[in-house]
Design a protein around this motif. Structure first.
Motif, PDB file in Angstrom:
ATOM      1  N   UNK A  15      39.390   0.011  68.517  1.00 36.03           N
ATOM      2  CA  UNK A  15      38.170  -0.159  67.724  1.00 36.03           C
ATOM      3  C   UNK A  15      38.410   0.468  66.363  1.00 36.03           C
ATOM      4  N   UNK A  16      38.463  -0.654  65.300  1.00 36.87           N
ATOM      5  CA  UNK A  16      38.936  -0.554  63.744  1.00 36.87           C
ATOM      6  C   UNK A  16      37.635   0.297  63.245  1.00 36.87           C
ATOM      7  N   UNK A  17      38.019   1.475  62.732  1.00 37.17           N
ATOM      8  CA  UNK A  17      36.717   2.066  61.909  1.00 37.17           C
ATOM      9  C   UNK A  17      37.237   2.086  60.341  1.00 37.17           C
ATOM     10  N   UNK A  18      36.555   1.075  59.663  1.00 42.69           N
ATOM     11  CA  UNK A  18      36.955   0.948  58.226  1.00 42.69           C
ATOM     12  C   UNK A  18      36.124   1.941  57.567  1.00 42.69           C
ATOM     13  N   UNK A  19      36.658   2.942  56.702  1.00 37.49           N
ATOM     14  CA  UNK A  19      35.966   4.017  55.848  1.00 37.49           C
ATOM     15  C   UNK A  19      37.005   4.376  54.615  1.00 37.49           C
ATOM     16  N   UNK A  20      36.906   5.584  54.188  1.00 38.98           N
ATOM     17  CA  UNK A  20      37.859   5.860  52.964  1.00 38.98           C
ATOM     18  C   UNK A  20      38.357   7.315  53.349  1.00 38.98           C
ATOM     19  N   UNK A  65      37.023  -4.678  68.459  1.00 38.54           N
ATOM     20  CA  UNK A  65      35.830  -4.503  67.737  1.00 38.54           C
ATOM     21  C   UNK A  65      36.017  -3.719  66.521  1.00 38.54           C
ATOM     22  N   UNK A  66      34.926  -3.971  65.397  1.00 45.56           N
ATOM     23  CA  UNK A  66      34.921  -3.255  64.239  1.00 45.56           C
ATOM     24  C   UNK A  66      33.846  -2.479  63.822  1.00 45.56           C
ATOM     25  N   UNK A  67      33.876  -1.162  63.221  1.00 44.70           N
ATOM     26  CA  UNK A  67      32.845  -0.361  62.767  1.00 44.70           C
ATOM     27  C   UNK A  67      32.958  -0.408  61.232  1.00 44.70           C
ATOM     28  N   UNK A  68      32.379  -1.081  60.568  1.00 45.41           N
ATOM     29  CA  UNK A  68      32.380  -1.242  59.102  1.00 45.41           C
ATOM     30  C   UNK A  68      31.452  -0.258  58.633  1.00 45.41           C
ATOM     31  N   UNK A  69      31.873   1.101  58.236  1.00 43.14           N
ATOM     32  CA  UNK A  69      31.356   2.105  57.689  1.00 43.14           C
ATOM     33  C   UNK A  69      31.266   2.040  55.970  1.00 43.14           C
ATOM     34  N   UNK A  70      32.385   1.784  55.411  1.00 42.43           N
ATOM     35  CA  UNK A  70      32.595   1.853  53.918  1.00 42.43           C
ATOM     36  C   UNK A  70      33.613   1.087  53.470  1.00 42.43           C
ATOM     37  N   UNK A  86      29.839  -3.833  63.738  1.00 43.30           N
ATOM     38  CA  UNK A  86      28.659  -3.433  63.270  1.00 43.30           C
ATOM     39  C   UNK A  86      29.175  -2.736  61.844  1.00 43.30           C
ATOM     40  N   UNK A  87      28.585  -3.445  60.763  1.00 40.45           N
ATOM     41  CA  UNK A  87      28.154  -4.494  60.513  1.00 40.45           C
ATOM     42  C   UNK A  87      29.198  -5.681  59.996  1.00 40.45           C
TER      43      UNK A  87
END
Length: 321
Positions: A2-7, A69-74, A112-113
């Motif tokens: 799962x790709x967790x997109x953040x900084x 899946x992808x969790x788009x955090x920031x 998400x999302x």
């Protein structure tokens, strides 16, 4: 995976979500978007069998086909290499942003999302207010204008009980540090300054008397609500943080139903909704932030928000097949 997109500066929330993903049997790969132009490399190849997208970080290579899946955090601003000639900065930013979106657009998996929906909703508060009213929620009377006469008339029509705010936030943090224009109660002596609206359109809203302020975290049908009794300020982030203490709050079933209708209509599995509870008990919708902060609610109220994000995303992945 799962790709967790953040900084790179993100802490606590990202760690908690990844921990729960691992417990559920899914590896979470943290992708710091601000470091994309300095620590990551993107590769696209068109083979006879179709396109291949790869994201590289150090010695590790991730194929887009590995991502379930992808969790788009920031999404964060790109870091610019200090050695880069300033002349090339515009090209650097443009091409790296394009490359990033090419990679992310290739991920036809549960999100998400979803980034496009997230950005569209987050960038349009007037869309949010209209959708909230259509869902049966109470919303403040609102004016968005660059015309001083409109603003003065709105101020007078509401007996001077008006707040003013920017459509977009200057600060990316919940504590209001850095560049920050808070929601501000408009005073009569401020009215002449409305002539400056031609330089910067702003939102004016009727002032809502408040018993409590709510931060509602919505995750695919689940609700976690924190409330506070902030000092009598239009924006609680301007208060002394020692005076701001979160308390759990049980959102009434009718309000939950309407928020669920709203979030479904907006296409958002996740969002941080701000509401006011009036002294008479009415709940007034202010806005939804698709990337809103929630770490303080997990930290101070022990809400399992991170675990729920991970679980809901895994459910979507498994239903997706």
């Amino acid at each position: 995976m799962i790709l967790c997109i953040t900084h790179a500066q993100d802490t606590f929330t990202i760690d908690r979500v990844q921990q729960r993903l691992e417990e559920l049997g899914y590896e979470g790969f943290r992708f710091n978007t601000d470091e994309f132009g300095t620590k990551y490399r993107l590769r696209y190849r068109l083979h006879a069998s179709g396109p291949q997208y790869e994201l590289r970080c150090g010695t590790r290579t991730i194929d887009a086909r590995q991502i379930k899946g992808v969790w788009y955090r920031k999404m964060w601003d790109l870091q610019i290499p200090p050695s880069l000639d300033p002349t090339f900065v515009p090209a650097f930013l443009k091409e790296y942003r394009n490359s990033l979106h090419i990679f992310l657009d290739a991920l036809k998996v549960p999100w998400i999302n979803r980034m496009d929906t997230d950005h569209a909703v987050g960038a349009n508060k007037l869309l949010q207010l209209n959708a909230a009213r259509a869902a049966g929620l109470i919303v403040p009377q609102t004016l968005f204008s660059n015309h001083a006469e409109d603003a003065v008339r709105f101020f007078d029509d509401h007996g001077g009980n008006v707040v003013v705010k920017l459509h977009g936030a200057l600060s990316k943090t919940m504590d209001g540090k850095g560049s920050f224009f808070p929601t501000t109660r408009l005073r009569k002596e401020d009215v002449p300054m409305l002539e400056s609206l031609s330089a910067c359109p702003m939102i004016l809203q009727e002032y809502i008397p408040k018993e409590r302020e709510l931060r509602i975290i919505y995750i695919d049908g689940e609700f976690f609500t924190g409330s506070l009794r902030a000092p009598e300020l239009a924006d609680w982030r301007t208060a002394n943080t020692t005076l701001v203490q979160w308390e759990p709050y049980e959102l009434p079933p009718a309000a939950k139903d309407r928020v669920h209708v709203l979030m479904t209509a907006l296409g958002l599995p996740f969002g941080a909704i701000d509401m006011i509870v009036k002294p008479n008990g009415e709940h007034v919708f202010l806005e939804v932030n698709p990337q809103g902060e929630w770490g303080m609610l997990e930290k101070y109220l022990d809400f399992p928000i991170a675990a729920t994000i991970a679980e809901k995303l895994v459910n979507r992945i498994e239903q997706h097949g």
